[in-house]
Design a protein around this motif. Structure first.
Motif, PDB file in Angstrom:
ATOM      1  N   GLY A 367       5.329  59.859 -78.648  1.00  0.00           N
ATOM      2  CA  GLY A 367       4.569  61.091 -78.531  1.00  0.00           C
ATOM      3  C   GLY A 367       5.466  62.310 -78.559  1.00  0.00           C
ATOM      4  N   VAL A 368       4.869  63.467 -78.305  1.00  0.00           N
ATOM      5  CA  VAL A 368       5.610  64.726 -78.270  1.00  0.00           C
ATOM      6  C   VAL A 368       5.320  65.448 -76.959  1.00  0.00           C
ATOM      7  CG1 VAL A 368       5.552  64.943 -80.781  1.00  0.00           C
ATOM      8  CG2 VAL A 368       3.798  66.094 -79.402  1.00  0.00           C
ATOM      9  N   ASP A 369       6.223  66.324 -76.592  1.00  0.00           N
ATOM     10  CA  ASP A 369       6.074  67.149 -75.398  1.00  0.00           C
ATOM     11  C   ASP A 369       5.004  68.213 -75.653  1.00  0.00           C
ATOM     12  OD1 ASP A 369       6.374  68.726 -73.167  1.00  0.00           O
ATOM     13  OD2 ASP A 369       8.368  69.488 -73.719  1.00  0.00           O
ATOM     14  N   LEU A 370       3.961  68.217 -74.840  1.00  0.00           N
ATOM     15  CA  LEU A 370       2.880  69.176 -74.997  1.00  0.00           C
ATOM     16  C   LEU A 370       3.140  70.494 -74.290  1.00  0.00           C
ATOM     17  CD1 LEU A 370      -0.257  66.876 -74.524  1.00  0.00           C
ATOM     18  CD2 LEU A 370       0.881  67.534 -76.661  1.00  0.00           C
ATOM     19  N   ALA A 371       4.249  70.599 -73.549  1.00  0.00           N
ATOM     20  CA  ALA A 371       4.508  71.813 -72.788  1.00  0.00           C
ATOM     21  C   ALA A 371       4.467  73.084 -73.637  1.00  0.00           C
ATOM     22  CB  ALA A 371       5.854  71.702 -72.061  1.00  0.00           C
ATOM     23  N   PRO A 372       4.933  73.074 -74.892  1.00  0.00           N
ATOM     24  CA  PRO A 372       4.820  74.300 -75.700  1.00  0.00           C
ATOM     25  C   PRO A 372       3.387  74.801 -75.862  1.00  0.00           C
ATOM     26  CG  PRO A 372       6.401  72.826 -76.706  1.00  0.00           C
ATOM     27  CD  PRO A 372       5.744  72.052 -75.595  1.00  0.00           C
ATOM     28  N   PHE A 374       1.363  75.047 -73.559  1.00  0.00           N
ATOM     29  CA  PHE A 374       1.085  75.832 -72.363  1.00  0.00           C
ATOM     30  C   PHE A 374       1.822  77.171 -72.394  1.00  0.00           C
ATOM     31  CE2 PHE A 374       1.470  71.357 -70.343  1.00  0.00           C
ATOM     32  CZ  PHE A 374       0.318  70.935 -70.973  1.00  0.00           C
ATOM     33  N   THR A 375       2.769  77.343 -73.305  1.00  0.00           N
ATOM     34  CA  THR A 375       3.614  78.548 -73.326  1.00  0.00           C
ATOM     35  C   THR A 375       3.514  79.268 -74.665  1.00  0.00           C
ATOM     36  OG1 THR A 375       5.501  77.144 -73.939  1.00  0.00           O
ATOM     37  CG2 THR A 375       5.219  77.675 -71.591  1.00  0.00           C
ATOM     38  N   THR A 376       4.123  78.712 -75.716  1.00  0.00           N
ATOM     39  CA  THR A 376       4.095  79.384 -77.021  1.00  0.00           C
ATOM     40  C   THR A 376       2.766  79.234 -77.725  1.00  0.00           C
ATOM     41  OG1 THR A 376       4.926  77.453 -78.248  1.00  0.00           O
ATOM     42  CG2 THR A 376       6.567  78.933 -77.271  1.00  0.00           C
ATOM     43  N   GLY A 377       1.989  78.244 -77.327  1.00  0.00           N
ATOM     44  CA  GLY A 377       0.662  78.079 -77.894  1.00  0.00           C
ATOM     45  C   GLY A 377       0.574  77.149 -79.073  1.00  0.00           C
ATOM     46  N   SER A 378       1.658  76.454 -79.425  1.00  0.00           N
ATOM     47  CA  SER A 378       1.587  75.553 -80.570  1.00  0.00           C
ATOM     48  C   SER A 378       2.634  74.463 -80.440  1.00  0.00           C
ATOM     49  CB  SER A 378       1.803  76.325 -81.875  1.00  0.00           C
ATOM     50  OG  SER A 378       3.105  76.879 -81.913  1.00  0.00           O
ATOM     51  N   ILE A 379       2.447  73.423 -81.217  1.00  0.00           N
ATOM     52  CA  ILE A 379       3.446  72.385 -81.390  1.00  0.00           C
ATOM     53  C   ILE A 379       3.601  72.141 -82.883  1.00  0.00           C
ATOM     54  CG2 ILE A 379       3.109  71.227 -79.165  1.00  0.00           C
ATOM     55  CD1 ILE A 379       1.276  69.241 -80.548  1.00  0.00           C
ATOM     56  N   ALA A 380       4.696  71.517 -83.275  1.00  0.00           N
ATOM     57  CA  ALA A 380       4.928  71.248 -84.691  1.00  0.00           C
ATOM     58  C   ALA A 380       3.840  70.331 -85.235  1.00  0.00           C
ATOM     59  CB  ALA A 380       6.312  70.623 -84.883  1.00  0.00           C
ATOM     60  N   ASP A 381       3.472  70.545 -86.492  1.00  0.00           N
ATOM     61  CA  ASP A 381       2.504  69.668 -87.133  1.00  0.00           C
ATOM     62  C   ASP A 381       3.046  68.240 -87.164  1.00  0.00           C
ATOM     63  OD1 ASP A 381       0.850  71.826 -87.616  1.00  0.00           O
ATOM     64  OD2 ASP A 381       1.571  72.142 -89.663  1.00  0.00           O
TER      65      ASP A 381
END
Length: 488
Positions: A367-372, A374-381
């Motif tokens: 999986g990937v870290d979902l924390a972004p 909560f902050t930047t508003g996005s994760i990499a595709d």
């Protein structure tokens, strides 16, 4: 509830209106945002609530008008609701194995609740891949990682990925073993599960597990703890408390949601989540506790309708793998946030590892870290992948909107890429392509109409299987009989 076929412009949604209204935005957003406040020095407590077989639409904040879930509706307003959250697999054991290991099914080998050759042998064209019933004890689990970060760990309910949760990282275990359901006595004491003492006759299991968890919170309120709440509810047998069944007996249902006994189970589950949230407030822990609420797979359509999603538990159509998900983290996630970025329960492990900063980290996670988010508003595709080289029979001949009336799952794989979803079936090489932004119910196969996208996703799926060494069944089943008809 009707859903428009056009997706809104990409944005984070924050709202003070009731969340069911936001299900009209069930298509694809590309970002979601929380609060940018710097993290505190003290690690947060973590409460992970994993309900068994709770359907995507079985909650008030997800659009149900029949089930009553006031405490969870409040939790949803206090955190972020994910409209495109997926389980790692479509039934109990493999989904939990994904969550607790952070690894997709080809890496841990748990594909179903054993065995893998379920259904009538005469209707199976291939010899399925042999199933691994439990997580190997050599795998570094989520609880073990959190223990390395200084957390006291407790599990209260269904474990199902091993005979004993303690070697897999659990300090305090009540009710957990290899068993996957409450057994012959169901939800009332005397119990037929392991690692729990009987209460007084008639005690309700969901209430009892919560009471044990409250004692755990009180005991460890001055430490940093991980509370895993894998309730047995709402798994069969469907058994609600008598007074709650009566509460719903005269209530009008809709769209296949009309069973008073199941509604009673959902209501009791909600009440008990409310008890947990009250305890966090009572002990002054709420502000520094991260709460995750989800389900291990989709619901059973014969029990509770999931329209507009197709099929249900055991299927890799949306009804089998799309699940409710709320994450609350005060001052880190803005209240009343709604996100439609596709996420998976495989993402919980890397997210919590990032937050906990353990001495020993996992060597690899899928999986990937979902924390972004909560902050930047996005994760990499990225793509989501599902692999099920096994057979899972239909529920006693009941049609569940699957590909055929005999199986919820025939051997195959799935890839989700943005709003596109491709199914591959190994028996006949069939491909099904769906545009989830236009067709969340997976009713129109676009594989022939859009060969370019079909080929693109198929190539990605094959490369992923090669990377993960995912086993594909190829051996013909000598017992297969093309002329056999199990039903008249």
């Amino acid at each position: 509830m009707q859903h428009p076929i056009k997706a809104p412009s990409p944005k984070i949604v924050r709202t003070a209106v009731l969340l069911p209204l936001l299900l009209s935005c069930i298509s694809v957003f590309t970002s979601c945002r929380g609060n940018k406040e710097k993290p505190r020095d003290k690690k947060p407590n973590i409460v992970l609530i994993n309900i068994d077989d709770l359907g995507y639409k079985d909650l008030g904040f997800m659009g149900s008008t029949y089930y009553e879930t006031p405490h969870l509706d409040a939790l949803a307003k206090e955190g972020m609701v994910f409209l495109r959250a997926y389980a790692g697999a479509s039934n109990c054991a493999p989904s939990r194995a994904c969550l607790l290991s952070g690894l997709n099914t080809p890496r841990h080998g748990v594909y179903t609740v054993s065995p893998s050759d379920r259904g009538n042998a005469k209707t199976r064209k291939l010899i399925p891949i042999k199933n691994t019933p439990h997580l190997n004890d050599t795998l570094y689990t989520l609880p073990q990682m959190l223990k390395s970060a200084g957390y006291v760990t407790g599990s209260f309910g269904k474990w199902h990925v091993g005979h004993d949760p303690k070697p897999q990282g659990i300090d305090v275990n009540v009710g957990g073993s290899s068993k996957g359901n409450p057994g012959r006595n169901g939800y009332f004491s005397p119990y037929n599960i392991d690692n729990i003492t009987d209460g007084k006759r008639g005690e309700y299991l969901t209430d009892r597990l919560t009471q044990e968890a409250l004692s755990f919170i009180e005991t460890h309120k001055d430490t940093t703890f991980f509370l895993y709440m894998p309730y047995y509810t709402v798994h069969t047998p469907i058994m609600g408390k008598k007074e709650l069944v009566e509460r719903f007996r005269g209530k009008k249902g809709e769209k296949g949601q009309n069973r008073p006994d199941y509604a009673a189970m959902v209501y009791a589950m909600d009440q008990n989540v409310g008890r947990l949230m009250h305890a966090l407030r009572q002990y002054g822990l709420e502000e520094n506790t991260l709460v995750i609420f989800t389900s291990d797979n989709g619901g059973i359509r014969a029990i509770s309708g999931q329209d507009p999603l197709r099929a249900g538990k055991g299927s890799y159509y949306e009804g089998g793998i799309r699940v409710p998900l709320v994450i609350k983290w005060p001052k880190k996630i803005e209240p009343q946030s709604v996100c439609s970025v596709p996420v998976s329960n495989l993402d919980f492990y890397p997210t919590l590892q990032h937050i906990a900063q353990p001495r020993k980290k996992a060597d690899f996670l899928d999986g990937v870290d979902l924390a972004p988010l909560f902050t930047t508003g996005s994760i990499a595709d990225r793509e989501l992948y599902f692999h099920f080289p096994i057979y899972l029979q239909q529920y006693d001949g009941i049609k569940d909107q699957g590909r055929d009336p005999l199986f919820r799952t025939r051997p195959g794989s799935v890839i989700i890429s943005g709003h596109w979803k491709l199914h591959e079936y190994f028996e006949d090489g069939a491909l099904e392509l769906y545009d989830l932004s236009e067709d969340i119910g997976e009713t129109s196969n676009l594989a022939q109409e859009n060969p370019e996208k079909t080929k693109e996703l198929y190539e990605k799926l094959k490369k992923w299987r090669a990377r993960t060494q995912a086993p594909v069944p190829t051996e013909p089943n000598s017992a297969y009989d093309a002329d056999f008809r199990p039903y008249p």
